[in-house]
Scaffold this motif. Structure first.
Motif, PDB file in Angstrom:
ATOM      1  N   PHE A 112     -30.732  54.170 -16.667  1.00  0.00           N
ATOM      2  CA  PHE A 112     -30.353  55.320 -15.850  1.00  0.00           C
ATOM      3  C   PHE A 112     -30.914  55.262 -14.436  1.00  0.00           C
ATOM      4  N   SER A 113     -32.001  54.543 -14.227  1.00  0.00           N
ATOM      5  CA  SER A 113     -32.614  54.459 -12.895  1.00  0.00           C
ATOM      6  C   SER A 113     -32.390  53.109 -12.232  1.00  0.00           C
ATOM      7  N   GLY A 114     -31.678  52.245 -12.890  1.00  0.00           N
ATOM      8  CA  GLY A 114     -31.438  50.913 -12.334  1.00  0.00           C
ATOM      9  C   GLY A 114     -29.964  50.632 -12.204  1.00  0.00           C
ATOM     10  N   ASP A 115     -29.639  49.363 -12.182  1.00  0.00           N
ATOM     11  CA  ASP A 115     -28.246  48.994 -11.965  1.00  0.00           C
ATOM     12  C   ASP A 115     -27.641  48.270 -13.161  1.00  0.00           C
ATOM     13  N   PHE A 116     -28.239  48.446 -14.343  1.00  0.00           N
ATOM     14  CA  PHE A 116     -27.694  47.755 -15.507  1.00  0.00           C
ATOM     15  C   PHE A 116     -27.108  48.733 -16.515  1.00  0.00           C
ATOM     16  N   HIS A 117     -25.886  48.430 -16.918  1.00  0.00           N
ATOM     17  CA  HIS A 117     -25.241  49.127 -18.020  1.00  0.00           C
ATOM     18  C   HIS A 117     -24.314  48.101 -18.652  1.00  0.00           C
ATOM     19  N   GLY A 118     -24.688  47.610 -19.850  1.00  0.00           N
ATOM     20  CA  GLY A 118     -23.855  46.583 -20.445  1.00  0.00           C
ATOM     21  C   GLY A 118     -24.262  46.221 -21.852  1.00  0.00           C
ATOM     22  N   ASP A 119     -23.528  45.244 -22.398  1.00  0.00           N
ATOM     23  CA  ASP A 119     -23.778  44.797 -23.761  1.00  0.00           C
ATOM     24  C   ASP A 119     -24.746  43.616 -23.761  1.00  0.00           C
ATOM     25  N   CYS A 120     -24.953  43.017 -24.931  1.00  0.00           N
ATOM     26  CA  CYS A 120     -25.914  41.925 -25.041  1.00  0.00           C
ATOM     27  C   CYS A 120     -25.493  40.711 -24.224  1.00  0.00           C
TER      28      CYS A 120
END
Length: 142
Positions: free
Chosen positions: A91-99
């Motif tokens: 939520f505070s960074g730039d990552f949203h994804g799968d493995c």
């Protein structure tokens, strides 16, 4: 000795094959490297945990993996999509994804095109000893 041979039945035909040839063919013949092959051998959780060096936990916020950034407070969470895909949201960074996205981030690659994505699969296969693939196998991408 007869222990060094195997009898094979192929399309109704019987063949006697030296055992070492059968073993060699098993080493040389590999299935096409796909997401399904990877996930049939190792779970999404295991991939996240190995590459991010964190424990997959649910229903709580966790600190961002050190390979992403230095997180002073918990700002990430794991969840499953309705299609069964495990995702990590920072939520505070730039990552949203799968493995697979996480592995790409760790190894300095991406999943935005099939060649980079295939290299991510190769890396996972090597890490978990799932057959042996190289970049020259790119010609066999499905």
């Amino acid at each position: 000795s007869h222990n060094n041979y195997v009898i094979l039945l192929i399309r109704g035909q019987t063949f006697v094959c030296p055992l070492f040839l059968l073993l060699m063919s098993k080493l040389l013949v590999r299935p096409v490297l796909t997401i399904d092959l990877i996930l049939s051998k190792v779970s999404q959780e295991e991939i996240f945990e190995r590459y991010l060096n964190i424990k997959v936990e649910f229903n709580k916020l966790i600190k961002a993996p050190a390979v992403f950034r230095n997180d002073k407070s918990p700002t990430c969470s794991f969840y499953y999509t309705h299609k069964g895909k495990l995702k990590l949201n920072d939520f505070s960074g730039d990552f949203h994804g799968d493995c697979f996205d996480a592995v790409a981030r760790v190894i300095g690659s991406s999943t935005s095109n099939r060649y980079d994505f295939y290299n991510v699969l190769i890396h996972i296969a090597a890490t978990f000893n799932i057959y042996s693939y190289t970049s020259s196998d790119l010609l066999n991408i499905e």
